[in-house]
Design a protein around this motif. Sequence first.
Motif, mmCIF file in Angstrom:
data_model
loop_
_atom_site.group_PDB
_atom_site.id
_atom_site.type_symbol
_atom_site.label_atom_id
_atom_site.label_comp_id
_atom_site.label_asym_id
_atom_site.label_seq_id
_atom_site.Cartn_x
_atom_site.Cartn_y
_atom_site.Cartn_z
ATOM 1 N N UNK A 167 76.291 70.246 38.451
ATOM 2 C CA UNK A 167 76.517 71.343 37.503
ATOM 3 C C UNK A 167 75.304 72.284 37.492
ATOM 4 N N UNK A 168 74.092 71.730 37.386
ATOM 5 C CA UNK A 168 72.875 72.556 37.388
ATOM 6 C C UNK A 168 72.819 73.405 38.655
ATOM 7 N N UNK A 169 73.041 72.754 39.800
ATOM 8 C CA UNK A 169 72.955 73.437 41.091
ATOM 9 C C UNK A 169 74.028 74.520 41.190
ATOM 10 N N UNK A 170 75.259 74.186 40.814
ATOM 11 C CA UNK A 170 76.341 75.165 40.891
ATOM 12 C C UNK A 170 76.095 76.377 40.021
ATOM 13 N N UNK A 206 81.726 79.244 38.875
ATOM 14 C CA UNK A 206 80.578 78.545 39.430
ATOM 15 C C UNK A 206 81.003 77.358 40.293
ATOM 16 N N UNK A 207 82.213 76.878 40.121
ATOM 17 C CA UNK A 207 82.658 75.661 40.813
ATOM 18 C C UNK A 207 82.536 75.766 42.328
ATOM 19 N N UNK A 208 82.747 76.930 42.887
ATOM 20 C CA UNK A 208 82.633 77.116 44.328
ATOM 21 C C UNK A 208 81.215 77.030 44.850
ATOM 22 N N UNK A 209 80.245 76.971 43.963
ATOM 23 C CA UNK A 209 78.832 76.924 44.343
ATOM 24 C C UNK A 209 78.257 75.512 44.241
ATOM 25 N N UNK A 210 79.070 74.594 43.798
ATOM 26 C CA UNK A 210 78.638 73.198 43.687
ATOM 27 C C UNK A 210 78.615 72.557 45.069
#
Length: 156
Positions: A58-61, A83-87
């Motif tokens: 979650x932090x990274x995404x 943001x989910x696509x960035x996890x």
Amino acid sequence: MSLLQKLIGAALRPRVKAKARGKTYTDVIADLQATRDRLIPTIAAAADTAGNREALNHFVGIERWSLSRIRVARGAPFELDSYRGYRLPETATLAELQQAFRDVRAESIALAGQLHEEGVDPRVTVRHNDLGDLDVVEWFTYLADHSSREIIRIRT
């Protein structure tokens, strides 16, 4: 946007704006470095549990997604996405997630420095899905604040 997202936005927007008030690129770089230095020991000591992996992902995404929004101030195209696509993939190991956090925080610090050097106006605004328009300094403040608030999710 769900009711929960609206409530989160209503609560966090004033907090982020207040924390960012009067700050410069130099200030947010220092904030990002300071929060990194406070968070890394806890992240490094995290037990390898599903909950910790989820929290770190979650932090990274969120941080990767936020950087994509901040780059709009530099001329990148705006994309209204989640943001989910960035996890990282759900199969990412704890070690991969720990390294990903270190890497993305270094990227955040570097981007703030680059924007400062390039003379990008720190008051340019870019839309946040839940908080509305945030300027560049507010975005970086949001990043420092987000992981600092949510570090309580990490168990050692």
